[in-house]
Design a protein around this motif. Structure first.
Motif, PDB file in Angstrom:
ATOM      1  N   LEU A 151       1.122  -1.294  -0.016  1.00 43.96           N
ATOM      2  CA  LEU A 151      -0.479   0.093  -0.641  1.00 43.96           C
ATOM      3  C   LEU A 151       0.342   0.975   0.009  1.00 43.96           C
ATOM      4  O   LEU A 151       0.485   2.395   0.006  1.00 43.96           O
ATOM      5  CB  LEU A 151      -0.829  -0.284   1.244  1.00 43.96           C
ATOM      6  N   ALA A 152       2.116   1.309  -0.293  1.00 45.00           N
ATOM      7  CA  ALA A 152       3.076   2.210   0.404  1.00 45.00           C
ATOM      8  C   ALA A 152       3.753   3.256  -1.003  1.00 45.00           C
ATOM      9  O   ALA A 152       4.970   2.785  -1.326  1.00 45.00           O
ATOM     10  CB  ALA A 152       4.500   2.034   1.111  1.00 45.00           C
ATOM     11  N   THR A 153       2.494   3.112  -1.251  1.00 46.09           N
ATOM     12  CA  THR A 153       2.809   4.072  -2.925  1.00 46.09           C
ATOM     13  C   THR A 153       3.238   4.968  -3.254  1.00 46.09           C
ATOM     14  O   THR A 153       4.119   5.858  -2.935  1.00 46.09           O
ATOM     15  CB  THR A 153       2.108   3.263  -4.063  1.00 46.09           C
ATOM     16  N   ASP A 154       2.231   6.400  -2.568  1.00 46.86           N
ATOM     17  CA  ASP A 154       2.599   7.325  -2.817  1.00 46.86           C
ATOM     18  C   ASP A 154       1.785   7.872  -1.246  1.00 46.86           C
ATOM     19  O   ASP A 154       0.929   7.902  -0.719  1.00 46.86           O
ATOM     20  CB  ASP A 154       0.741   8.731  -3.325  1.00 46.86           C
ATOM     21  N   LEU A 155       3.083   8.180  -0.884  1.00 46.11           N
ATOM     22  CA  LEU A 155       3.481   7.985   0.296  1.00 46.11           C
ATOM     23  C   LEU A 155       3.126   9.830   1.333  1.00 46.11           C
ATOM     24  O   LEU A 155       2.608  10.013   2.554  1.00 46.11           O
ATOM     25  CB  LEU A 155       4.755   8.033   0.976  1.00 46.11           C
ATOM     26  N   CYS A 192      -5.351   8.747  11.333  1.00 46.25           N
ATOM     27  CA  CYS A 192      -4.344   9.261  12.487  1.00 46.25           C
ATOM     28  C   CYS A 192      -3.826  10.530  12.071  1.00 46.25           C
ATOM     29  O   CYS A 192      -2.887  10.719  11.433  1.00 46.25           O
ATOM     30  CB  CYS A 192      -2.879   8.478  11.913  1.00 46.25           C
ATOM     31  N   PRO A 193      -5.141  11.860  12.654  1.00 48.29           N
ATOM     32  CA  PRO A 193      -4.357  12.986  12.309  1.00 48.29           C
ATOM     33  C   PRO A 193      -3.643  13.463  12.203  1.00 48.29           C
ATOM     34  O   PRO A 193      -2.211  13.650  13.129  1.00 48.29           O
ATOM     35  CB  PRO A 193      -5.683  13.761  13.323  1.00 48.29           C
ATOM     36  N   GLY A 194      -2.881  14.324  11.458  1.00 50.25           N
ATOM     37  CA  GLY A 194      -1.675  14.666  11.127  1.00 50.25           C
ATOM     38  C   GLY A 194      -0.578  13.979   9.829  1.00 50.25           C
ATOM     39  O   GLY A 194       0.343  15.124   9.852  1.00 50.25           O
ATOM     40  N   TRP A 195      -1.063  12.807  10.302  1.00 51.02           N
ATOM     41  CA  TRP A 195      -0.231  12.006   9.825  1.00 51.02           C
ATOM     42  C   TRP A 195      -0.511  11.287   7.794  1.00 51.02           C
ATOM     43  O   TRP A 195      -1.390  11.889   7.818  1.00 51.02           O
ATOM     44  CB  TRP A 195      -0.284  10.682   9.979  1.00 51.02           C
ATOM     45  N   THR A 196       0.687  11.539   7.240  1.00 49.73           N
ATOM     46  CA  THR A 196       0.381  10.694   5.483  1.00 49.73           C
ATOM     47  C   THR A 196       1.220   9.592   6.096  1.00 49.73           C
ATOM     48  O   THR A 196       1.722   8.806   7.340  1.00 49.73           O
ATOM     49  CB  THR A 196       0.990  11.833   5.038  1.00 49.73           C
ATOM     50  N   LEU A 197       0.837   8.329   4.941  1.00 53.39           N
ATOM     51  CA  LEU A 197       1.571   7.390   4.490  1.00 53.39           C
ATOM     52  C   LEU A 197       2.613   7.373   4.957  1.00 53.39           C
ATOM     53  O   LEU A 197       3.108   6.413   5.879  1.00 53.39           O
ATOM     54  CB  LEU A 197       0.916   6.948   3.337  1.00 53.39           C
ATOM     55  N   ALA A 198       3.514   8.296   4.960  1.00 54.60           N
ATOM     56  CA  ALA A 198       5.124   8.229   5.398  1.00 54.60           C
ATOM     57  C   ALA A 198       4.912   8.631   6.305  1.00 54.60           C
ATOM     58  O   ALA A 198       5.999   7.251   6.602  1.00 54.60           O
ATOM     59  CB  ALA A 198       5.219   9.845   4.598  1.00 54.60           C
ATOM     60  N   GLU A 199       4.102   9.280   7.567  1.00 52.89           N
ATOM     61  CA  GLU A 199       4.168   9.023   8.807  1.00 52.89           C
ATOM     62  C   GLU A 199       4.295   7.606   9.394  1.00 52.89           C
ATOM     63  O   GLU A 199       4.983   6.970  10.500  1.00 52.89           O
ATOM     64  CB  GLU A 199       3.879   9.998   9.582  1.00 52.89           C
ATOM     65  N   LEU A 200       3.238   7.218   8.845  1.00 53.71           N
ATOM     66  CA  LEU A 200       2.435   5.805   9.021  1.00 53.71           C
ATOM     67  C   LEU A 200       3.525   4.420   9.264  1.00 53.71           C
ATOM     68  O   LEU A 200       4.174   4.126   9.870  1.00 53.71           O
ATOM     69  CB  LEU A 200       1.012   5.664   8.472  1.00 53.71           C
ATOM     70  N   ILE A 201       4.166   4.350   7.745  1.00 51.62           N
ATOM     71  CA  ILE A 201       5.051   3.879   7.694  1.00 51.62           C
ATOM     72  C   ILE A 201       6.261   3.640   8.382  1.00 51.62           C
ATOM     73  O   ILE A 201       7.256   2.687   9.126  1.00 51.62           O
ATOM     74  CB  ILE A 201       5.642   3.805   5.814  1.00 51.62           C
ATOM     75  N   THR A 202       6.572   4.625   9.061  1.00 53.11           N
ATOM     76  CA  THR A 202       7.493   5.185   9.963  1.00 53.11           C
ATOM     77  C   THR A 202       7.760   4.652  10.497  1.00 53.11           C
ATOM     78  O   THR A 202       8.661   4.505  11.565  1.00 53.11           O
ATOM     79  CB  THR A 202       8.010   6.954   9.538  1.00 53.11           C
ATOM     80  N   ALA A 225       8.783   1.355   1.153  1.00 48.06           N
ATOM     81  CA  ALA A 225       7.825  -0.248   1.008  1.00 48.06           C
ATOM     82  C   ALA A 225       9.193  -0.811   1.590  1.00 48.06           C
ATOM     83  O   ALA A 225       9.255  -1.576   2.029  1.00 48.06           O
ATOM     84  CB  ALA A 225       7.269  -0.227   0.080  1.00 48.06           C
ATOM     85  N   ALA A 226      10.492  -1.046   0.964  1.00 46.22           N
ATOM     86  CA  ALA A 226      12.092  -1.419   1.284  1.00 46.22           C
ATOM     87  C   ALA A 226      11.849  -1.481   2.810  1.00 46.22           C
ATOM     88  O   ALA A 226      12.143  -2.087   3.354  1.00 46.22           O
ATOM     89  CB  ALA A 226      12.778  -0.282   0.188  1.00 46.22           C
ATOM     90  N   TRP A 227      11.813  -0.317   3.525  1.00 43.76           N
ATOM     91  CA  TRP A 227      12.693  -0.205   4.453  1.00 43.76           C
ATOM     92  C   TRP A 227      11.921  -0.804   5.111  1.00 43.76           C
ATOM     93  O   TRP A 227      12.068  -1.220   6.076  1.00 43.76           O
ATOM     94  CB  TRP A 227      12.635   1.170   4.561  1.00 43.76           C
ATOM     95  N   LEU A 228      10.149  -0.668   5.381  1.00 40.29           N
ATOM     96  CA  LEU A 228       9.486  -1.765   6.152  1.00 40.29           C
ATOM     97  C   LEU A 228       9.339  -2.573   6.075  1.00 40.29           C
ATOM     98  O   LEU A 228       9.505  -3.808   6.502  1.00 40.29           O
ATOM     99  CB  LEU A 228       8.247  -1.096   5.985  1.00 40.29           C
ATOM    100  N   SER A 229      10.162  -3.313   4.578  1.00 40.52           N
ATOM    101  CA  SER A 229      10.202  -4.677   4.937  1.00 40.52           C
ATOM    102  C   SER A 229      11.438  -5.457   5.040  1.00 40.52           C
ATOM    103  O   SER A 229      10.857  -6.311   6.193  1.00 40.52           O
ATOM    104  CB  SER A 229      10.147  -5.093   2.996  1.00 40.52           C
TER     105      SER A 229
END
Length: 244
Positions: free
Chosen positions: A17-21, A28-38, A76-80
């Motif tokens: 799902l981590a394509t457009d971060l 999660c108010p204030g977060w983007t997918l980038a913050e969520l993945i991190t 995505a790679a860092w998460l994996s």
């Protein structure tokens, strides 16, 4: 399936799902997918560190090296990579090993279950952000409800909030309509919480699928989407203080 195999599957789903971060995450108010993945990837590295180094005292996730430059977000790679590190650590750690946890069980066996539901809920966050209807199998959701209730009394940041309700003795009954699952939550003094399996009459009763009950407890599903009997205001106020 084992917790490890479920973690592996959930991590792969989240990474996909981590394509457009840059996409905002409304749950999660204030977060983007980038913050969520991190956040998720850092949590995996934190758990792996606790287990690998046999940590005995509280350590915050931010104290564990992430492999990211300051201000950099994970992808995505860092998460994996972090999920792979966690899985390898879990598979090579004695479940009876004494380590620090923030829950009631001070053993390594506490961590796989906690990491699974950290992933499940944040995978749901990502799907909701992308307009995808999430699916959590009933048997996984049932275990997730019990994991939430098992740890809730030990989440001091939550019990402090629950103490503000001044609702000692209040009871909330949860009833899964698609699986064998019923629970009653009893609010104790000073924000303490007790719970028990089984059918009883509560000040408020909530019926819904196991998935919807799980997501409601985590603040990802409005109780208005479920069937509520009795003191709906109690439920609303309790949920506003209990989600973590």
């Amino acid at each position: 399936m084992t917790y490890e195999s479920l973690i592996e599957a959930e991590a792969a789903r989240l990474a996909a799902l981590a394509t457009d971060l840059s996409v905002p995450v409304p749950t999660c108010p204030g977060w983007t997918l980038a913050e969520l993945i991190t956040h998720v990837g850092q949590t995996h590295r934190w758990a792996a560190h606790v287990l690998r180094d046999r940590v005995q005292e509280r350590i915050w996730s931010r104290q564990v090296p992430s492999g990211l430059a300051e201000g950099q977000s994970g992808d995505a790679a860092w998460l994996s990579a972090g999920a792979a590190e966690l899985l390898d650590t879990l598979r090579h750690t004695d479940p009876s090993l004494a380590v620090w946890t923030w829950g009631p069980d001070r053993r390594a066996s506490w961590w796989p279950r906690r990491m699974l539901f950290e992933l499940v809920i944040h995978r749901v966050d990502a799907e909701l952000a992308l307009g995808i209807d999430p699916v959590v199998p009933a048997e996984v959701a049932i275990d997730g409800i019990e994991e939430f209730l098992h740890n809730l009394p030990y989440a001091a940041w939550v019990t402090r909030s629950l103490a503000e309700l001044e609702a000692e003795g209040a009871t909330i009954h949860l009833h899964a309509t698609d699986a064998d699952g019923e629970w009653t939550i009893t609010q104790g003094p000073a924000g303490t919480v007790e719970w028990a399996r089984g059918h009883t009459k509560g000040d408020c009763a909530v019926q819904g699928t196991a998935q919807d009950l799980l997501l409601m407890l985590y603040g990802r599903r409005s109780p208005e989407a479920l069937t509520v009997y009795g003191d709906a205001d109690l439920l609303k106020r309790w949920l506003s203080k209990a989600a973590f």
